[in-house]
Design a protein around this motif. Structure first.
Motif, mmCIF file in Angstrom:
data_model
loop_
_atom_site.group_PDB
_atom_site.id
_atom_site.type_symbol
_atom_site.label_atom_id
_atom_site.label_comp_id
_atom_site.label_asym_id
_atom_site.label_seq_id
_atom_site.Cartn_x
_atom_site.Cartn_y
_atom_site.Cartn_z
ATOM 1 N N ALA A 15 -27.516 -67.912 -12.774
ATOM 2 C CA ALA A 15 -26.404 -68.754 -12.330
ATOM 3 C C ALA A 15 -26.697 -69.452 -11.011
ATOM 4 N N ALA A 16 -27.357 -68.764 -10.082
ATOM 5 C CA ALA A 16 -27.608 -69.372 -8.774
ATOM 6 C C ALA A 16 -28.512 -70.598 -8.912
ATOM 7 N N ASP A 17 -29.583 -70.476 -9.675
ATOM 8 C CA ASP A 17 -30.487 -71.619 -9.869
ATOM 9 C C ASP A 17 -29.767 -72.763 -10.572
ATOM 10 N N TRP A 18 -28.941 -72.416 -11.553
ATOM 11 C CA TRP A 18 -28.212 -73.441 -12.304
ATOM 12 C C TRP A 18 -27.235 -74.187 -11.410
ATOM 13 N N LEU A 19 -26.512 -73.440 -10.571
ATOM 14 C CA LEU A 19 -25.578 -74.079 -9.653
ATOM 15 C C LEU A 19 -26.304 -75.009 -8.685
ATOM 16 N N LEU A 59 -17.910 -85.675 -9.871
ATOM 17 C CA LEU A 59 -17.368 -84.823 -8.808
ATOM 18 C C LEU A 59 -16.524 -83.693 -9.381
ATOM 19 N N SER A 60 -15.764 -83.997 -10.435
ATOM 20 C CA SER A 60 -14.963 -82.963 -11.082
ATOM 21 C C SER A 60 -15.854 -81.883 -11.679
ATOM 22 N N ASP A 61 -16.947 -82.294 -12.327
ATOM 23 C CA ASP A 61 -17.881 -81.322 -12.903
ATOM 24 C C ASP A 61 -18.381 -80.355 -11.838
ATOM 25 N N LEU A 62 -18.727 -80.898 -10.682
ATOM 26 C CA LEU A 62 -19.280 -80.069 -9.619
ATOM 27 C C LEU A 62 -18.228 -79.129 -9.046
ATOM 28 N N SER A 63 -17.065 -79.669 -8.753
ATOM 29 C CA SER A 63 -16.011 -78.870 -8.141
ATOM 30 C C SER A 63 -15.494 -77.789 -9.079
ATOM 31 N N ALA A 64 -15.337 -78.125 -10.370
ATOM 32 C CA ALA A 64 -14.749 -77.177 -11.314
ATOM 33 C C ALA A 64 -15.633 -75.955 -11.506
ATOM 34 N N ILE A 65 -16.907 -76.177 -11.769
ATOM 35 C CA ILE A 65 -17.774 -75.024 -12.005
ATOM 36 C C ILE A 65 -17.928 -74.193 -10.741
ATOM 37 N N GLY A 66 -17.962 -74.871 -9.582
ATOM 38 C CA GLY A 66 -18.026 -74.128 -8.330
ATOM 39 C C GLY A 66 -16.796 -73.269 -8.126
ATOM 40 N N SER A 67 -15.619 -73.819 -8.417
ATOM 41 C CA SER A 67 -14.376 -73.073 -8.229
ATOM 42 C C SER A 67 -14.314 -71.842 -9.128
ATOM 43 N N HIS A 73 -17.550 -64.775 -10.640
ATOM 44 C CA HIS A 73 -18.901 -64.275 -10.907
ATOM 45 C C HIS A 73 -19.094 -62.913 -10.250
ATOM 46 N N PRO A 74 -19.722 -61.967 -10.935
ATOM 47 C CA PRO A 74 -19.865 -60.613 -10.369
ATOM 48 C C PRO A 74 -20.850 -60.518 -9.213
ATOM 49 N N ASP A 75 -21.701 -61.513 -9.012
ATOM 50 C CA ASP A 75 -22.728 -61.480 -7.971
ATOM 51 C C ASP A 75 -22.201 -62.172 -6.713
ATOM 52 N N GLN A 76 -22.173 -61.435 -5.602
ATOM 53 C CA GLN A 76 -21.685 -61.990 -4.344
ATOM 54 C C GLN A 76 -22.491 -63.211 -3.912
ATOM 55 N N GLU A 77 -23.792 -63.196 -4.135
ATOM 56 C CA GLU A 77 -24.635 -64.333 -3.766
ATOM 57 C C GLU A 77 -24.207 -65.591 -4.520
ATOM 58 N N VAL A 78 -23.907 -65.439 -5.794
ATOM 59 C CA VAL A 78 -23.475 -66.585 -6.591
ATOM 60 C C VAL A 78 -22.110 -67.076 -6.111
ATOM 61 N N ARG A 79 -21.199 -66.155 -5.821
ATOM 62 C CA ARG A 79 -19.876 -66.562 -5.333
ATOM 63 C C ARG A 79 -19.993 -67.337 -4.022
ATOM 64 N N THR A 80 -20.860 -66.886 -3.149
ATOM 65 C CA THR A 80 -21.050 -67.576 -1.871
ATOM 66 C C THR A 80 -21.621 -68.973 -2.087
ATOM 67 N N LEU A 81 -22.632 -69.084 -2.955
ATOM 68 C CA LEU A 81 -23.206 -70.387 -3.261
ATOM 69 C C LEU A 81 -22.153 -71.292 -3.893
ATOM 70 N N ALA A 82 -21.335 -70.747 -4.791
ATOM 71 C CA ALA A 82 -20.303 -71.542 -5.455
ATOM 72 C C ALA A 82 -19.280 -72.058 -4.445
ATOM 73 N N ASP A 83 -18.938 -71.247 -3.459
ATOM 74 C CA ASP A 83 -18.052 -71.719 -2.392
ATOM 75 C C ASP A 83 -18.659 -72.931 -1.683
ATOM 76 N N ARG A 84 -19.956 -72.881 -1.424
ATOM 77 C CA ARG A 84 -20.622 -74.006 -0.760
ATOM 78 C C ARG A 84 -20.624 -75.246 -1.645
ATOM 79 N N VAL A 85 -20.785 -75.036 -2.945
ATOM 80 C CA VAL A 85 -20.741 -76.167 -3.877
ATOM 81 C C VAL A 85 -19.373 -76.845 -3.818
ATOM 82 N N VAL A 86 -18.301 -76.049 -3.803
ATOM 83 C CA VAL A 86 -16.953 -76.610 -3.708
ATOM 84 C C VAL A 86 -16.795 -77.372 -2.394
ATOM 85 N N GLN A 87 -17.312 -76.813 -1.320
ATOM 86 C CA GLN A 87 -17.232 -77.488 -0.029
ATOM 87 C C GLN A 87 -17.926 -78.844 -0.072
#
Length: 654
Positions: A15-19, A59-67, A73-87
């Motif tokens: 998931a991290a690489d995909w994001l 932009l919607s594609d990026l924000s939605a999957i990040g949110s 996601h069960p992995d804290q690293e992925v959740r943190t990266l996803a927060d940055r994607v939303v930002q």
């Protein structure tokens, strides 16, 4: 949408690489498209809007999957990266909204030239242009550069603070430790799932599958109070400072844009129209609910006095427990017995059957290996329209993911999240239902919650066939959004509907007379529940409308004014009231939507909730239209008249 493919999600470990790859590709796509639009705007207004639609979709594609991944996601690293994607998605969106050169492209368009292929006026495109220009204006594009720069900073900070608020609530799982004797009254399966540790004590957490049964059934008043205090203190003290800054940021934004306050800014795009109308609406509901609320509170207090002679008041630590006793003793409804009819697996299947029949849909399970959801417990379904006159699936119109059970690091409440916005002939809508239900037996109010949240999900799918991203899915005014979900709750109360899936261990359906008693028991307390909701609504409005030095003191003050139950000393509810971020000053919208939902329901035949003509008209005039018309017009199209307050007032009074 025939032939459209859903998203190809990564295996959880990738998931991290995909994001990261999506962030790079989608942001690059946005940059290229924006540069092209500014350099060579199409001569045709409709073509210009379609180019903007492409940018909005990326932009919607990026924000939605990040949110979604940030919350589940069960992995804290992925959740943190996803927060940055939303930002980053938010940052780019803000930059575009404050770009005068880009704004000039749309300001130059003549609405009269918005014509379809047959040279006829295109009303939805006309509506889109109006909304695009309004969005630019509300962002501050017409302000000087210094003001625009400050607005950029404030928008970024607002996103950061909202994410921090949510992270703190997700992470702050508190608990109490009690003796096995203090579990008296709780269901046997709950007790079996909570064995004592080596020291002989049992841990009870503030997560919903633990806390809700404990508040409802545990006989030990001291233990109930201890857990309630921990529950109300989640997020304290960290979120107190976060909220103070969040409110200050919003006040400054409103001031820079020329609004009286944040509620005035936020309500401009809602049905209610103005900030000053919010407290007037709150007080109207509070006044209607006062007499029935006092009546039912007196019943609770009388029941408490049987256990605590001389008690002069009852507070939130005891309300759920004594309300359950009243329902059992006065209405012959025992929630522990009712639970045996609501196995979570049966309820999930029943929900799909009910909504499939109501809206003409078929849900086909997707193999987990194909779906590649973020967690093994997620159930994925493709949504198909049924062929006319048949139960056979026809065209696939969307995909849904049901993530129904709690785990560490996951969003703590119940909500629908967008995974992909639907766009006609281009993109299948995908949505995620995120809940925290037990893995075994459910309480009936949890069943109602599941129906409610699924109402958002089916709205997202059925409304995901617009040409324009801006109007796709749940894209109505924010104070209408809850109406379709509150309407769908009614099917979770119908005896004939429940009998189709609510069966006990022996396979016997829930008796109709029990459901009728449950309905009467549910009506008990609706007055004081409405007053509590108005306390929440007043809190959301007040903290945004006024600078408040001591948030806890204002919570206590407003609870005293609106709720019929006193403040519990030493608690800080606002720190875990996550709706202060997403709903900001507009928590009143739940009650506003409920008023509309009661009116919409009046069009259905209570003896046949599946009557196909009404169901199809509701589906096609409201759900399928997304945000292509004003919500008041959608309701009028369905009802054949403007919506009124009458059905809600009658329901509250009875």
């Amino acid at each position: 949408m025939t032939g459209l493919e859903p998203l190809h999600l990564p295996a959880p470990e990738h998931a991290a690489d995909w994001l990261a790859e999506r962030r790079t590709s989608l942001l690059g796509d946005v940059d290229r498209r924006v540069a092209d639009l500014k350099a060579a705007p199409p001569g045709d207004p409709l073509a210009t809007l379609r180019r903007w639609n492409d940018i909005t979709l990326a932009l919607s594609d990026l924000s939605a999957i990040g949110s979604v991944y940030a919350q589940v996601h069960p992995d804290q690293e992925v959740r943190t990266l996803a927060d940055r994607v939303v930002q980053e998605a938010s940052r780019v969106s803000t930059e575009l909204s404050l770009d005068p050169e880009l704004y000039a492209v749309f300001a130059a368009l003549d609405p009269a030239d918005l014509l379809d292929a047959g040279r006829r006026p295109a009303p939805v495109a006309h509506r889109l242009l109006e909304r695009v220009l309004r969005d630019f204006r509300r962002s501050g594009v017409d302000r000087d550069e210094a003001t625009r720069a400050r607005l950029r900073e404030l928008d970024s900070r607002q996103v950061d603070l909202g994410q921090q608020l949510s992270r703190t609530i997700r992470a702050d799982v508190r608990s109490v430790r009690v003796t096995p004797a203090q579990l008296a009254g709780l269901p046997a399966d709950w007790v079996a799932a909570h064995p004592a540790a080596a020291d002989g004590l049992v841990t009870v957490t503030t997560d919903y599958p633990d806390a809700v049964p404990f508040f409802t059934f545990a006989r030990d008043a001291a233990a109930r109070r201890a857990l309630r205090i921990e529950f109300l203190n989640r997020g304290w003290p960290d979120n107190d400072a976060v909220l103070q800054e969040l409110f200050a940021v919003r006040r400054e934004v409103a001031g820079l844009l020329g609004y009286a306050d944040w509620p005035d800014y936020a309500s401009e795009v809602m049905m209610i129209g103005t900030g000053e109308a919010i407290p007037a609406f709150i007080d109207r509901i509070a006044d209607l609910a006062l007499e029935p609320g006092r009546r039912d509170r007196a019943v609770l207090l009388d029941r408490l006095r049987r256990d605590v002679p001389g008690a002069t008041s009852i507070d939130v630590a005891d309300v759920a427990y004594y309300a359950e006793l009243v329902r059992r003793e006065r209405f012959d409804v025992d929630a522990q017995q009712v639970r045996h009819y609501f196995d979570v697996g049966k309820v999930r299947r029943g929900l799909l059957d009910v909504t499939g029949r109501l809206f003409g849909l078929t849900y086909l399970p997707v193999d987990p290996a194909e779906a590649q959801a973020w967690h093994p417990e997620v159930a994925t379904y493709d949504v198909h329209r049924r062929l006319p006159g048949s139960d056979r699936p026809g065209e696939r119109i969307g995909r849904i993911h049901l993530d129904l059970h709690p785990r560490d690091g996951k969003y703590k409440h119940a909500a629908q999240f967008t995974l992909a916005e639907g766009v006609r002939d281009r993109r299948l809508p995908e949505g995620v239902l995120v809940c925290n239900f037990p893995r075994g037996l459910m309480q009936h109010d949890e069943v109602v919650t599941l129906f409610h949240e699924f109402g958002h999900l089916v709205h997202h799918v059925l409304g995901g066939r617009s040409e324009w991203v801006r109007f796709s899915g749940v894209a109505t005014e924010w104070d209408f959004v809850e109406a379709p979900s509150q309407l769908l709750e009614e099917w979770a109360w119908d005896p004939a509907v429940l009998a189709t899936f609510a069966t006990d261990e022996a396979g016997e359906p829930i008796p109709a007379d029990l459901v009728e008693r449950m309905r009467r028991a549910e009506d008990f307390g609706k007055g004081y529940h409405a007053r509590t909701q108005m306390f929440y609504a007043a809190l959301a409005y007040d903290l945004h409308a006024h600078e408040v030095p001591d948030l806890t003191a204002r919570v206590e003050e407003l609870q005293g004014r609106y709720s019929l139950f006193p403040y519990l000393a030493g608690t800080h509810f606002h720190c875990n009231f996550g709706h202060l971020d997403g709903y900001s000053s507009g928590y009143y919208t739940y009650a506003w939507s409920q008023v509309i939902a009661k009116d919409l329901f009046s069009a259905f035949d209570p003896d046949d909730l599946f009557e196909p003509t009404v169901a199809a008209r509701y589906r096609d005039t409201i759900l399928a239209r997304g945000g292509e018309k004003d919500a008041a017009d959608l309701a009028e199209d369905f009802l054949g008249r403007p919506s009124t307050f009458d059905a809600y007032a009658a329901w509250l009074a009875r």
